[in-house]
Design a protein around this motif. Structure first.
Motif, PDB file in Angstrom:
ATOM      1  N   LEU A   1     -10.535   0.553  -4.560  1.00 34.24           N
ATOM      2  CA  LEU A   1     -10.213  -0.011  -3.537  1.00 34.24           C
ATOM      3  C   LEU A   1     -11.263  -1.118  -2.907  1.00 34.24           C
ATOM      4  CD1 LEU A   1      -8.257   0.237  -0.780  1.00 34.24           C
ATOM      5  CD2 LEU A   1     -10.007   1.636   0.781  1.00 34.24           C
TER       6      LEU A   1
ATOM      7  N   GLU B   1     -10.108  -3.658  -4.924  1.00 32.39           N
ATOM      8  CA  GLU B   1      -9.513  -4.882  -4.552  1.00 32.39           C
ATOM      9  C   GLU B   1      -9.329  -5.826  -3.264  1.00 32.39           C
ATOM     10  OE1 GLU B   1      -5.894  -1.742  -3.996  1.00 32.39           O
ATOM     11  OE2 GLU B   1      -5.186  -3.265  -3.652  1.00 32.39           O
ATOM     12  N   VAL B   2      -9.659  -5.331  -2.022  1.00 29.24           N
ATOM     13  CA  VAL B   2     -10.393  -5.791  -1.165  1.00 29.24           C
ATOM     14  C   VAL B   2     -11.337  -6.452  -1.495  1.00 29.24           C
ATOM     15  CG1 VAL B   2     -11.369  -5.542   0.988  1.00 29.24           C
ATOM     16  CG2 VAL B   2     -10.085  -3.831   0.399  1.00 29.24           C
TER      17      VAL B   2
ATOM     18  N   GLU C   1      -8.744  -7.129   5.194  1.00 28.27           N
ATOM     19  CA  GLU C   1      -7.468  -7.082   4.335  1.00 28.27           C
ATOM     20  C   GLU C   1      -8.135  -4.876   4.801  1.00 28.27           C
ATOM     21  OE1 GLU C   1      -5.814  -7.726   1.979  1.00 28.27           O
ATOM     22  OE2 GLU C   1      -5.996  -9.511   3.074  1.00 28.27           O
TER      23      GLU C   1
ATOM     24  N   ARG D   1      -4.805  -2.317   4.644  1.00 27.88           N
ATOM     25  CA  ARG D   1      -4.306  -1.460   3.539  1.00 27.88           C
ATOM     26  C   ARG D   1      -4.572   0.186   3.843  1.00 27.88           C
ATOM     27  NH1 ARG D   1      -4.821  -4.878  -1.408  1.00 27.88           N
ATOM     28  NH2 ARG D   1      -5.130  -5.988  -0.036  1.00 27.88           N
TER      29      ARG D   1
ATOM     30  N   GLN E   1       1.133   3.500   2.734  1.00 35.03           N
ATOM     31  CA  GLN E   1      -0.728   3.763   1.780  1.00 35.03           C
ATOM     32  C   GLN E   1       0.259   3.736   0.128  1.00 35.03           C
ATOM     33  OE1 GLN E   1      -1.162   6.835   4.480  1.00 35.03           O
ATOM     34  NE2 GLN E   1      -2.641   5.233   5.993  1.00 35.03           N
ATOM     35  N   ASP E   2      -1.222   3.600  -0.436  1.00 42.11           N
ATOM     36  CA  ASP E   2      -1.257   4.002  -2.234  1.00 42.11           C
ATOM     37  C   ASP E   2      -2.069   5.061  -2.260  1.00 42.11           C
ATOM     38  OD1 ASP E   2      -4.197   3.318  -2.074  1.00 42.11           O
ATOM     39  OD2 ASP E   2      -3.503   1.074  -3.134  1.00 42.11           O
TER      40      ASP E   2
END
Lengths: 518, 323
Positions: free
Chosen positions: A154, A157-158, A171, A175, A181-182
């Protein structure tokens, strides 16, 4: 020359008044004209708890210079409790203690806030302070092994999608808030139930990216809110200042109605020696005169001048002075009307006192009531004349009759449902008595014409004085800048040496004016 | 010249004519030349009378002083001794108010100078009001003077209606500056005060002859009630009157003062009273501004000590011809 002396004196008085006034306007920002009202929030915090017949200690975190707000006033209802206020790190803490208490207890804290029109002055010193003491970079937390991969993914990615601390946080929040949500996020938020836990979790994540963050407790101000709750919000430090985020919406910045109550996740209310402590917040909104707020702000600037402001007096006394300070203006008007215009009145300051009574009765009613009382009093006075009474008992009789008339008019108008008529009670009865007496004498000696002329003259001056003294702008100016009374004094002094003609003298000496060219 | 500007700004004309305004009289003359501690000498007519008697200034004879209410009922008997009448005055009255002129006794009462009757009861009430301070300055308790009624000089017979005309002279720094004779009318109820309706007639200071009169703001050649011509009357004992006025001003030490003098048929000029705040209507009666004359006298470095010299100054400095 005498006049030079007087002119100098008047000049000095005016200069002093203008200097003080200019200082107040320019330096302290007091409004010269009465401006609109300003919105004021008042918050009531009620702490209730059960004491166990033991020493009790209750702590409440208080807002401390909340950004965007100005604390106008605060007060505490402490009962038998001793109260101390001190500061701890970022917060201000009120501590109530009592040696022994039993049963249900309640303590109150009232707070009045406003949003000043330009908050920049308040914000700057805070910035500098923060810049000096940068928060420590948080230690890399040790995530549980089952979560560590998800967190790392996470954060990566952010990080890729962000440029700095603020965008990183935004960000991350996006998320976490996304409706779909992933998988990683779902795992992370598995056991997060309360908003509080969520903010703690976010802080944990941010610490993984070496971002300093803190939890703040925010009250969202809403008119008429009965049981307000403090919501945990997030602040991250961008190297210069703390940036606030609403963890529910992901928005950054402090909204206009968000009041930062406490910094840190420590409970706002805590107690020792008591059970089930509960904090209830009620919020209401009302409006207040802008001048009061300006005045309170000026007081915070620690100007010695404001120590002598009329606003420092109790409200009741302030109201009295609001009226009293207009009397000099009325007196100046009387001096002008008598010495420059030449209107004759019964008694020098009688019209001012009548004008003051008009404030309560309102103009039309005032004139009607005044005329009624004087006319009725006068007819009784003519009857008394017939009885040949000695002066003082006669005056006393007129006074008694005036009071009876006032009672009678009040009762009658009450029966008729004319509530305004009740205000006749506010007329200065001794002044009315003297007016009746003088008018009766004038009537006897110089005929009804002269008596009615002076009576109407007095009433007219009273009406003019009333209109002048009721003027809002003038009232505001004199009350906020009482030093302007010096200008009134200067003008009155100058009038005291006015040797020119009165307007009525132009009529009196008209034969000279009509004389041809000789 | 009445220019258009003067019509637009009427006070310019008054200023040019030297008309004294009430404010200027108060600020520049009364406040400046009349020390307040001397006021009681003129405000209290009994004190004035005593001063005058001590200095040999002729005044109307004093019959008695009433100071308490209980003296009033006993008064009737005492007053019976004056069949020719008498005058009742508040000691500290102002503007002629409260003065009662009685020409004789009738059954159950008195006859006023107007011819009207006043019952004994009304008479007592009037006196009691005076004692209570109804007519006194500031309403303080007062006393009453009972004086000789003036049997005025026959020259005024045709020009006064039921009352005693008196001569008011304004004296500034001991110099007479302006004079007028005040003639009672029916409206003034026998009293000689202009604001009560008496006629004011200006007097030429040099000759002592009357000018045309003014009444209620209008010019007047004849008395409205008697029809007698009021202009060009030669006032008897004129120089004595001027001397008396100047002497009275010395007596009380006030710089700006009005002296009221009556002419008695047998006793000649008698000083009636003095006024520390003399009115401005004298200007209308003389149709001349006071201020221009006052300024001339103010400009004098020194005022001559002797009364004769002062009257000479008055007559040379002042040009009384009508503007």
């Amino acid at each position: 020359m005498k006049n030079l002396h007087l002119n100098l004196l008047a000049l000095i008085l005016v200069a002093i008044a203008l200097t003080l006034g200019a200082y107040k306007v320019v330096r302290l920002g007091l409004p010269l004209l009465p401006s609109e009202e300003i919105e004021v929030w008042s918050v009531e915090a009620r702490l209730s708890f059960k004491a166990k017949n033991k020493p009790v200690k209750v702590r409440l975190i208080l807002p401390k210079a909340p950004p965007g707000f100005l604390i106008l006033d605060e007060d505490f209802v402490s009962g038998r409790y001793g109260l101390t206020i001190h500061e701890e790190k970022h917060n201000r803490i009120a501590e109530w203690v009592v040696r022994r208490a039993k049963g249900d207890q309640a303590l109150y804290y009232h707070l009045q806030l406003t949003r000043p029109p330009e908050p920049k002055t308040e914000a700057k010193p805070a910035d500098k302070k923060n810049r000096r003491e940068l928060p420590a970079v948080p230690a890399q937390p040790e995530y549980p092994p089952d979560l560590a991969p998800a967190i790392a993914a996470l954060l990566d990615e952010v990080r890729q999608k962000s440029a700095d601390t603020v965008t990183f946080t935004r960000e991350l929040l996006l998320r976490l808030l996304a409706p779909s949500q992933d998988a990683n996020v779902q795992i992370l938020l598995r056991d997060v139930k309360t908003p509080h836990e969520k903010v703690i979790k976010i802080q944990e994540l941010l610490a993984g990216a070496k971002i300093s963050s803190r939890l703040i407790q925010v009250l969202t101000l809403q008119e008429g809110m009965r049981h307000g709750e403090l919501m945990p919000w997030l602040q991250v430090h961008n190297g210069e200042e703390w940036v606030t985020f609403d963890p529910q919406s992901g928005a950054s910045g402090v909204p206009d109605n968000a009041l930062i109550w406490a910094i840190g996740n420590e409970p706002v209310a805590m107690s020792e020696g008591a059970n089930s402590i509960k904090l209830d917040l009620a919020v209401s909104r009302h409006t207040q005169e802008a001048v009061r707020i300006a005045e309170q702000r000026a007081r915070k600037l620690n100007s010695g001048l404001m120590e002598f402001s009329l606003f420092s007096l109790p409200i009741q006394t302030q109201h009295v002075y609001r009226v009293l300070l207009m009397v000099p203006v009325g007196a100046l008007l009387i001096a002008f009307l008598r010495n420059v215009v030449g209107i004759r009145t019964f008694g020098t300051f009688m019209p001012i006192l009548i004008a003051l009574a008009f404030r309560e009765t309102e103009l039309l009613w005032g004139v009607v009531l005044f005329t009624a009382v004087v006319a009725l009093g006068l007819s009784f006075r003519f009857y008394l004349e017939y009885l040949k009474l000695l002066l003082v008992p006669r005056l006393a009789s007129v006074l008694i009759i005036v009071i009876i008339l006032m009672v009678f008019i009040s009762l009658l108008s009450h029966k008729l449902g004319l509530e305004r008529g009740l205000s006749v009670a506010l007329f200065p009865m001794v002044i009315l008595t003297m007016t009746v007496e003088r008018m009766a004498l004038l009537w006897e000696e110089h005929g009804p014409g002269e008596a009615l002329k002076q009576g109407l003259g007095s009433l007219m001056v009273a009406v003019l004085a009333f209109l002048l003294m009721k003027n809002d702008v003038l009232q505001h100016v004199i009350f906020v800048f009482p030093e302007f009374l010096l200008i009134v004094l200067a003008l009155t002094l100058l009038l005291g040496r006015y040797a020119g003609y009165r307007l009525t003298e132009l009529w009196r000496f008209r034969t000279f004016l009509s004389q041809g060219n000789q | 010249m009445t220019s258009r500007l003067d019509r637009l700004l009427p006070w310019r004309r008054l200023l040019a004519l030297g008309i004294l305004s009430m404010n200027r009289r108060n600020a520049d003359y009364i406040l400046r030349y009349n020390p307040r501690h001397l006021y009681p000498l003129v405000d209290d007519k009994l004190k004035t009378k005593q001063l005058a008697l001590a200095a040999g200034v002729p005044v109307p004879e004093l019959y008695g002083v009433v100071e308490t209410q209980y003296q009033i009922p006993a008064l009737h008997e005492q007053l019976g001794r004056y069949p020719e009448g008498f005058v009742v005055k508040p000691t500290r009255g102002s503007g002629g108010e409260g003065i009662l002129v009685i020409t004789g006794e009738v059954k159950g009462g008195y006859r006023k100078s107007s011819g009207a009757l006043i019952s004994k009861e009304e008479f007592e009430f009037h006196l009691s009001n005076i004692l209570s301070g109804l007519y006194s300055l500031g309403g303080i308790p007062d006393s009453i003077l009972i004086e000789q009624r003036i049997d005025f000089d026959p020259i005024f017979q045709n020009v006064s209606y039921q009352g005693v005309p008196d001569i008011r002279t304004i004296v500034f720094r001991g110099i007479p500056v302006m004079a007028m004779i005040r003639l009672p009318t029916r409206i003034s109820d026998g009293r000689a005060n202009l604001h009560q309706g008496a006629i004011g007639v200006g007097i030429d200071l040099k000759s002592g002859c009357t000018l045309a009169g003014t009444w209620k703001g209008a010019l007047l050649e004849q008395h409205p009630d008697t029809g007698g011509g009021i202009a060009k009357l030669k006032i008897p004992h004129w120089d004595t009157i001027l001397r008396l006025s100047a002497a009275c001003a010395d007596l009380v030490g006030l710089g700006y003062i009005g002296v009221d003098i009556v002419l008695d048929r047998s006793k000649g000029p008698l000083m009636l009273e003095m006024n520390a705040r003399p009115g401005l209507a004298i200007q209308i009666a003389n149709r001349t501004g006071l201020h221009q004359r006052l300024k001339k006298i103010e400009a004098l470095d020194k005022v001559p000590a002797s009364i004769e010299d002062r009257i000479r100054v008055a007559k040379t400095l002042i040009d009384s011809k009508i503007i």
